[in-house]
Design an enzyme around this catalytic site. Sequence first.
Site, PDB file in Angstrom:
ATOM      1  N   TYR A 149       0.862  -1.195   0.000  1.00  0.00           N
ATOM      2  CA  TYR A 149       0.000   0.000   0.000  1.00  0.00           C
ATOM      3  C   TYR A 149       0.894   1.240   0.000  1.00  0.00           C
ATOM      4  O   TYR A 149       1.555   1.526   0.997  1.00  0.00           O
ATOM      5  CB  TYR A 149      -0.901  -0.036   1.245  1.00  0.00           C
ATOM      6  CG  TYR A 149      -2.002   1.008   1.311  1.00  0.00           C
ATOM      7  CD1 TYR A 149      -2.153   2.009   0.356  1.00  0.00           C
ATOM      8  CD2 TYR A 149      -2.915   0.990   2.363  1.00  0.00           C
ATOM      9  CE1 TYR A 149      -3.170   2.942   0.447  1.00  0.00           C
ATOM     10  CE2 TYR A 149      -3.941   1.927   2.462  1.00  0.00           C
ATOM     11  CZ  TYR A 149      -4.058   2.897   1.505  1.00  0.00           C
ATOM     12  OH  TYR A 149      -5.071   3.831   1.605  1.00  0.00           O
ATOM     13  N   LYS A 176      -1.250  -1.236  -4.211  1.00  0.00           N
ATOM     14  CA  LYS A 176      -2.372  -0.297  -4.249  1.00  0.00           C
ATOM     15  C   LYS A 176      -1.716   1.054  -4.222  1.00  0.00           C
ATOM     16  O   LYS A 176      -1.069   1.422  -3.232  1.00  0.00           O
ATOM     17  CB  LYS A 176      -3.239  -0.517  -3.012  1.00  0.00           C
ATOM     18  CG  LYS A 176      -4.090   0.663  -2.590  1.00  0.00           C
ATOM     19  CD  LYS A 176      -5.088   0.199  -1.566  1.00  0.00           C
ATOM     20  CE  LYS A 176      -5.629   1.285  -0.657  1.00  0.00           C
ATOM     21  NZ  LYS A 176      -6.025   2.517  -1.322  1.00  0.00           N
TER      22      LYS A 176
END
Length: 294
Positions: free
Chosen positions: A135, A163
Amino acid sequence: HAKFKGIFPAFYACYDEVGEVSEEKTKQLVNYLYGKKVKGLYVGGSSGECIYQNLDERKQTLRYVAEEAKGKLTLIAHVGAPSTRDSIALAAYAEEQGYDALSSIPPIYFRLPERAIQKYWEDIMDATKLPFIIYNIPQTTGYQLSLDLFKKMMANEKVIGVKNSSMPVMDIERFKAAGKENTIVFNGPDEQFVAGRLMGADSGIGGTYAAMPELFLKANEFVTAGKFEEARAIQKEINDIIIALTSLEANMYAVIKESLKQRGLHIGSVREPLQAVSEHEIDKIKEITMKIEQ
Ligand code: NAY
């Protein structure tokens, strides 16, 4: 990685009347989103207010979501926490509950060197057999994932994607280019969903998807079908709504939750220090809700 392709709402923290994590409301939100035909859920991230919940509360949410959605939706557990120990505990719990993948921000608060960030992510990955999604969210963590660390991480077969919430859409293209054959890149900034998809993002995870799932599903379909003008028109609608959602004093998640409440889904408010909605903002939010319903 077909099960990771599509629209993944970042799941919200669901509270009862006194601000405790609520099983009933959590399951209601799962069912609401399942009914909208999203691909999966990103549980316990920024939108899940992970930073304001203790370990037990985060585990409760992971469990309630899994009980309702396992086998129906692809479930990604965000397990980033202030200490490696807590992150590992959450990762092990998510595996037990049947999650499909883990994800984590880099370490927060101290500005640690990249070798420490790498070690943190590797320690989480070593704790389970699950695939891992990095992330990258420099706006909140203060750390921008470098291509150098990205490539080192990609050497681990458990890492299946990233992400990416940084604002340059180019980062999506760079991660896609530096990744493996099947690397999944998730678009992070909802305001640039269509652009992110065009630059190579396979999927999207977003904090405003649950407020307007139909629009993101539609935009995604248009991009897949090569209908870019249509996709751009939906992105404009999305952005008009996001600007309205973020134009009040109350925190965006509080505004979204009030809007969901006006549509019949009560999942409580937000936890302090996030600012709740005040009485005088309710009418404004009704206008936003009408816009979403159109
Ligand atoms: C998560 O982990 O909950 C998210 O995916 C949230 C990502 C969001 N980015 C930030 C900085 O909060 O979805 C975005 C964001 O809510 C959206 O773009 C609206 O600004």
